[in-house]
Scaffold this active site. Structure first.
Site, PDB file in Angstrom:
ATOM      1  N   LYS A  35       0.994  -1.621   0.070  1.00 51.39           N
ATOM      2  CA  LYS A  35      -0.088  -0.452   0.151  1.00 51.39           C
ATOM      3  C   LYS A  35       0.597   1.029  -0.186  1.00 51.39           C
ATOM      4  CE  LYS A  35      -0.131  -0.129   4.822  1.00 51.39           C
ATOM      5  NZ  LYS A  35      -1.072  -0.753   6.438  1.00 51.39           N
ATOM      6  N   TYR A 262      13.590  31.882   5.591  1.00 53.04           N
ATOM      7  CA  TYR A 262      12.729  32.849   5.535  1.00 53.04           C
ATOM      8  C   TYR A 262      12.509  33.281   7.054  1.00 53.04           C
ATOM      9  CZ  TYR A 262      11.189  31.595   1.057  1.00 53.04           C
ATOM     10  OH  TYR A 262      10.417  31.824  -0.224  1.00 53.04           O
TER      11      TYR A 262
END
Ligand SMILES: *Cc1c(COP(=O)(O)O)cnc(C)c1O
Length: 392
Positions: A35, A262
């Site tokens: 999965k 930032y």
């Protein structure tokens, strides 16, 4: 070609599979859980590799994942673990996917669609024993058996449940889940549903409860080279098939006191060199799953860590590895660019660093190539079916 990528070693997958099969109890088989794109490694090449080694059963969460495997030549059992919606049932049955029946509405829909198609739906019954997610509660087992008898188009081939605490040391809850499951199996047998494939073990239970291997063990974590928790480390000899890398694309000398990134949360403490790598949170770098403290001390640790961060001291800051050295990320990780403070290290533009990416968070576009002892295999070749003939 991008300068940030993931390499997958298919030989390591093969090694892990063989290692697991050597520890199977008699009569049990591996159902390979692939999965979430095989936990981020690429479901198709992983399943194709396992199929070549004789793996006969695969599990995925969604019908869509199952259809991709079928289209790419996976022939054995493909079990869809998650609940299906009515629109997906027809396609799933056409492709001979096995579905999980975990509630009455899915049972009814499945029976209707299968009857319309003139097909028999092969299904696994999911019992709720303590995961609290999907499956029939004990009070409904009698009705379940009766409904199954009335549904000619449904052919139950398996019965299973999922353990919530198998990776924890305390066995009480897990034992209760097992006992509940066995009561469910017995109930179905009393109603004539005998010889169903039974499966309960995930990776942790496979390691800890050899007497519960039954007909299948469902494992994903071990196949991709991880242990379910550190307490299992070393119980098998696993190899890590996965590595994420990036090339340094820029390098500059900067003076002491240079702000980086930032919000300028990082400032160089001395004259240094700053390197840029083309990877960021869009690739899953520095992205962590939502975290809830496990107890009081965990909570205190988080508070201390955040307090230190407020003072500009970053513990547990991301690092990358270069030729055996660890290099700290400087400042905030950007969307696709990250700055490293390389200090006195002699890295050059073009050098490769190793990234600590979370596999299930890594952006699949970084999956560039697979390799085996024989050669590198590109993603394009996998699409064109090369892997169906690997290894020769
Ligand atoms: C994911 C999953 C597994 C595999 O668990 P691992 O511990 O990763 O091996 C098994 N069964 C079900 C139902 C799952 O959802």
């Amino acid at each position: 070609m991008s300068n940030a990528w993931i390499d997958i070693n298919l030989d390591a997958i093969a090694h892990n599979y063989r290692e697991i099969t050597q520890h199977l109890s008699q009569g049990a088989r591996v159902m390979a859980v692939v999965k979430a794109d095989a936990y981020g490694l690429g479901a198709v090449p992983i399943a194709q590799t396992l199929q070549k080694l004789g793996c006969e059963a695969f599990a995925v969460t969604t019908v869509e994942e199952g259809l991709i495997l079928r289209q790419q030549g996976i022939q054995g059992i493909i079990l869809v673990l998650g609940p299906v919606s009515s629109k997906q049932i027809e396609g799933a049955l056409e492709a001979d996917l096995q579905l999980t029946i975990g509630d009455f509405s899915i049972l009814t829909q499945c029976a209707t669609v299968a009857a319309q198609l003139g097909k028999e739906a092969q299904v696994h019954l999911k019992l709720e024993t303590g995961m609290g997610r999907t499956g029939f509660f004990e009070k409904d087992w009698e009705d379940l058996a009766e409904s199954l008898k009335a549904a000619d188009s449904i052919n139950p081939v398996g019965i299973y449940t999922h353990l919530a605490r198998a990776a924890l040391l305390d066995r009480t809850y897990t034992q209760q889940q097992y006992d509940t499951f066995q009561r469910g199996v017995k109930k179905m047998e009393q109603h004539g549903f005998v010889g169903l494939w039974k499966h309960i073990c995930n990776s942790a239970a496979f390691l800890d409860y050899p007497e519960w291997h039954l007909d299948f063990i469902r494992t994903g974590t071990l196949l991709v080279g991880h242990f379910p928790s550190t307490s299992f480390a070393g119980m098998l000899k696993l190899q890590d098939p996965w590595i994420a890398k990036a090339q340094i694309v820029s390098l500059r000398q900067v003076p002491k006191g240079t702000f980086v990134g930032y919000q300028s949360i990082y400032r160089t403490k001395a004259e240094t060199r700053l390197a840029v790598i083309p990877v960021g949170y869009a690739d899953g770098f520095g992205v962590q799953p939502h975290f809830i403290p496990q107890g009081f001390w965990d909570f205190i640790k988080i508070i201390i860590k955040n307090f230190l961060a407020l003072c500009g001291i970053f513990v547990g800051q991301e690092t990358v590895a270069w030729q055996g050295h660890s290099i700290r990320v400087a400042g905030k990780i950007g969307m696709q660019l990250t700055v490293l403070d390389v200090g006195r290290l002699t890295c050059q533009v073009g050098d490769v660093v190793i990234l600590p990416l979370r596999r299930t968070q890594a952006n699949p576009r970084m999956l560039r190539q697979y390799w085996s002892e024989e050669r590198l295999i590109t993603k394009r070749e996998i699409k064109e079916g090369y892997l169906q003939t690997y290894p020769e």
